[in-house]
Design an enzyme around this catalytic site. Structure first.
Site, PDB file in Angstrom:
ATOM      1  N   TYR A 189      82.600  26.140 -32.864  1.00 20.43           N
ATOM      2  CA  TYR A 189      82.985  24.628 -32.397  1.00 20.43           C
ATOM      3  C   TYR A 189      83.685  24.878 -33.642  1.00 20.43           C
ATOM      4  CZ  TYR A 189      82.908  20.013 -31.822  1.00 20.43           C
ATOM      5  OH  TYR A 189      83.373  17.824 -31.639  1.00 20.43           O
ATOM      6  N   SER A 218      87.973  17.436 -34.076  1.00 21.41           N
ATOM      7  CA  SER A 218      87.042  17.304 -35.202  1.00 21.41           C
ATOM      8  C   SER A 218      87.190  17.218 -36.458  1.00 21.41           C
ATOM      9  CB  SER A 218      85.840  17.436 -34.222  1.00 21.41           C
ATOM     10  OG  SER A 218      84.540  17.667 -34.835  1.00 21.41           O
TER      11      SER A 218
END
Length: 282
Positions: A166, A156
């Site tokens: 995350y 990501s």
């Protein structure tokens, strides 16, 4: 519950393909980016192994892909937040030929790191990082033995930031994949980290975050992510950044001072928390 791979035919899977027909295993394959990777690979004639937690949804997705592309599809129910789930996928790779692995399974937490339970943080890291490393390591070993293969990890753009657990897990998976690409250089096996930006999937809905006010220029569709990711992987690139806007952002991030990255990350984190939907999860 983890289960043995189910066959989409009464015949053994090996009997469904000539030896030269490639096989792709995709985790998190029932929606979003994972589903688009599966569709793109099926369109290229790959036979598929789909991995996700929910067996009924896996079966439904497999039926749809078989009907659309006419390729055999197997399903493997495995919860990658558990050691058993990771072991299930690793065991499959150890016993069956897999030519391409797409590490896509993932999710986000609705709260900041300090407001999340430590068990939730550990489970998130297993899915986004530990599973990627274990699956990639075993896949690379088998691919090197056979003399061909490719590993794609969907990381990501968050991996370039400091936005919580995350981002930390995605960063670790990205760095591991980049290192793997270096170690595999000069071999017929490749490793590629794909860094999507904002993508229209179920990701934000599951976290109950309202992204409706984000400008359209910030979005990249899942099909573009899969198409560009596969093209870059086939070109042997270590990092793939789908979308022109994110290619520019990636280049800027490479030279930006770390304090600036932290400051921008804090701003994005604050905005995201204000956009958390008040809806109850369905």
């Amino acid at each position: 519950m983890d289960s043995a791979p189910r066959r989409r035919s009464a015949r053994p899977f090996a009997a469904l393909r000539p030896a030269d027909v490639p096989v792709a295993l995709v985790t998190g394959a029932t929606s979003g980016i994972g589903l688009e990777f599966a569709r793109a690979l099926a369109a290229d004639g790959y036979h598929l192994v789909l991995v996700a937690r929910t067996l009924p949804r896996l079966e439904e997705t497999a039926d749809l892909l078989e009907d659309e592309f006419g390729v055999p599809v197997r399903v493997l129910s495995a919860d990658l937040a558990s050691e058993q789930g990771i072991a299930t996928v690793v065991a499959f790779i150890g016993h069956e030929r897999v030519d391409v692995v797409v590490n896509n399974a993932g999710y986000g937490l609705p709260y900041s790191a300090l407001r999340s339970d430590p068990a939730e943080l550990a489970a998130l890291d297993r899915v986004l990082n530990v599973a990627v490393q274990q699956i990639s390591w075993h896949a690379a070993q088998r691919m090197l033995e056979r003399g061909r293969g490719g590993i794609i990890t969907v990381s990501s753009m968050a991996a370039l930031t400091t936005m919580g657990a995350y981002a930390a897990a995605k960063s670790a998976a990205m760095v591991f994949t980049e290192n793997l690409a270096g170690e595999l250089a000069g071999t017929p096996v490749t490793a590629t980290a794909v860094l999507p930006g904002y993508v229209h999937t179920e990701f934000h809905d599951r976290m109950r975050v309202d992204m409706s006010k984000l400008p359209s220029v910030a979005w990249v569709d899942a099909r573009t992510v899969a198409r560009e990711g596969l093209a870059d992987a086939r070109a042997g690139k270590a990092v793939s950044v789908p979308g022109l806007q994110y290619k520019i952002a990636y280049l800027i991030a490479q030279t930006a001072p770390r304090p600036l990255i932290r400051g921008v990350s804090s701003g994005f984190r604050a905005v995201r928390m204000t956009r958390r939907s008040r809806r109850r999860p369905s």
